[in-house]
Design an enzyme around this catalytic site. Structure first.
Site, PDB file in Angstrom:
ATOM      1  N   HIS A  79       0.860  -1.188   0.000  1.00 34.53           N
ATOM      2  CA  HIS A  79       0.000   0.000   0.000  1.00 34.53           C
ATOM      3  C   HIS A  79       0.897   1.240   0.000  1.00 34.53           C
ATOM      4  O   HIS A  79       0.930   2.017   0.954  1.00 34.53           O
ATOM      5  CB  HIS A  79      -0.940  -0.010   1.199  1.00 34.53           C
ATOM      6  N   ASP A  84      -4.980   2.232   1.766  1.00 35.92           N
ATOM      7  CA  ASP A  84      -5.553   1.536   2.919  1.00 35.92           C
ATOM      8  C   ASP A  84      -6.008   2.533   3.975  1.00 35.92           C
ATOM      9  O   ASP A  84      -7.032   2.329   4.638  1.00 35.92           O
ATOM     10  CB  ASP A  84      -4.564   0.522   3.501  1.00 35.92           C
ATOM     11  N   TYR A 278      -6.015   8.957 -17.794  1.00 36.55           N
ATOM     12  CA  TYR A 278      -6.946   9.771 -17.020  1.00 36.55           C
ATOM     13  C   TYR A 278      -7.010  11.199 -17.536  1.00 36.55           C
ATOM     14  O   TYR A 278      -6.027  11.748 -18.027  1.00 36.55           O
ATOM     15  CB  TYR A 278      -6.539   9.795 -15.554  1.00 36.55           C
ATOM     16  N   GLU A 355       0.174   7.900  11.145  1.00 35.96           N
ATOM     17  CA  GLU A 355      -1.219   7.470  11.249  1.00 35.96           C
ATOM     18  C   GLU A 355      -2.077   8.403  12.089  1.00 35.96           C
ATOM     19  O   GLU A 355      -3.309   8.348  12.011  1.00 35.96           O
ATOM     20  CB  GLU A 355      -1.282   6.034  11.784  1.00 35.96           C
TER      21      GLU A 355
END
Length: 374
Positions: A79, A84, A278, A355
């Site tokens: 990741h 995530d 994109y 985090e």
């Protein structure tokens, strides 16, 4: 494998994880069929407009080298773009907002999107009816993307063009192979291929206005098998980026013209193939400004960062923003004690995210919806 209670069908692991996170919440759930998406709709206690919140959930084909205790258990998969954390923040925001249903005049659509890393997941979700799950048209949309290159807890965005279009190309140059000692009896494709690399950069500076940010990178050159053989073919491959659709189309046209004419000058055949990727991600002017103001209001003064320039990376949330006024914003998660400019970037095999920033992301997702639906 998780089984959807309404369908009785086994679902992919990513869908199953999202469904477990949403279990017990008063949301209406629809699972996708093309890439394993999940759409959850939370109805407020009173009717009103609809807000969409997106979290994407791809990993990347990278061997992780972070040394973290919770590093990827799947060799060659990581990741490395923080998706995530996006899923965790969006699922947590769904739980927060479900507990505040009495403050919602309308609906929240939670878009759990796979396939952002080059697989057009947003386009596929739109094709499967993403915008039709709510009772009323979606009036505002938000996607957060975590990054270690912004200070933790800050929210960085800008109105207008936010991220570039992304197209790839291959150029096959075909000549006539032969002995390396007798080039006059061959048509060597290597010199025109090499000439194209420089000619394409000159094309950028002479055919595109200096005020238009563009990127053309030749990332691969392939030719030959040994030292004394002139190969039959040479191939270039690379990427082109732009911040407006007219400039994007100009790059397509000029790339073909330059390569075909350089090849013709050397007597070679040239086949140019452009793979459309994109589109440009364009933040709505009003919503983009509002996100910056709301960031200071919700996260604290000084947490909003107005980006001076767009990023030349690409994002498929732009397809949603073509249909719905909204914005993409970067959530800072620089590890403690690290200069954001020196932190390992997204897509690095050593990228690590602070985090604690996820608390800011959850709060901002929830605040964005509450602000629109009060």
């Amino acid at each position: 494998m998780h089984r959807h209670p309404e369908q009785g069908l086994a679902l992919p692991a990513t869908q199953a994880a999202v469904l477990r996170a949403l279990d017990g919440l008063p949301v209406r759930i629809t699972t996708g069929t093309s890439l394993g998406s999940v759409v959850a709709v939370l109805d407020g206690v009173r009717p009103g407009p609809t807000v969409l919140l997106r979290g994407d959930m791809d990993a990347l084909p990278i061997m992780e080298r972070t040394g973290l205790a919770f590093a990827s258990e799947n060799p060659g998969t990581m990741h490395a773009c923080g998706h995530d954390t996006h899923v965790a923040m969006l699922a947590s925001a769904a739980r927060v907002l479900a507990g505040r249903r009495d403050a919602l005049n309308g609906q929240v659509v939670f878009m759990f999107q796979p396939g952002e890393e080059g697989h057009h997941g947003a386009e596929q979700m739109l094709a499967e009816g993403l915008l039709k799950h709510a009772n009323n048209p979606i009036e505002r949309a938000l996607a957060l993307h975590i990054t270690a290159n912004v200070r933790t807890g800050a929210l960085a965005t800008r109105p207008g063009p936010m991220m570039a279009s992304s197209d790839s190309f291959t150029v096959l140059v075909t000549g006539k192979g032969g002995h390396g000692a007798l080039p006059h009896r061959s048509i060597d494709p290597v010199p025109p291929a090499a000439e194209m690399v420089g000619a394409l950069q000159t094309m950028i500076s002479r055919r595109v206005a200096a005020t238009e940010p563009v990127v053309l990178t030749v990332g691969r050159i392939t030719a030959g098998t040994t030292t004394n053989v002139i190969p039959e073919t040479a191939e270039l491959a690379g990427t082109i980026r732009a911040l407006s659709e007219p400039v994007r189309q100009l790059l397509h046209e000029e790339l073909r013209r330059v390569c075909e004419h350089v090849g013709a000058a050397h007597g070679c055949r040239v086949d140019v193939r452009i793979n459309t990727g994109y589109a440009v991600t364009v933040n709505d002017e009003t919503v983009g400004q509002h996100v910056l103001q709301l960031a200071d209001d919700v996260l604290g003064a000084g947490h909003a960062e107005l980006m001076d320039t767009p990023m030349m990376g690409a994002e498929d949330f732009g397809y949603v923003l073509q249909r719905v006024p909204g914005a993409l914003a970067f959530l800072g998660a620089c590890p403690p004690g690290v200069d954001p400019d020196e932190a390992a970037p997204n897509h690095s095999d050593q990228v690590v995210f602070d985090e604690s920033a996820m608390e800011h992301g959850v709060a901002f997702y929830a605040a964005f919806a509450l602000d629109a639906l009060r």
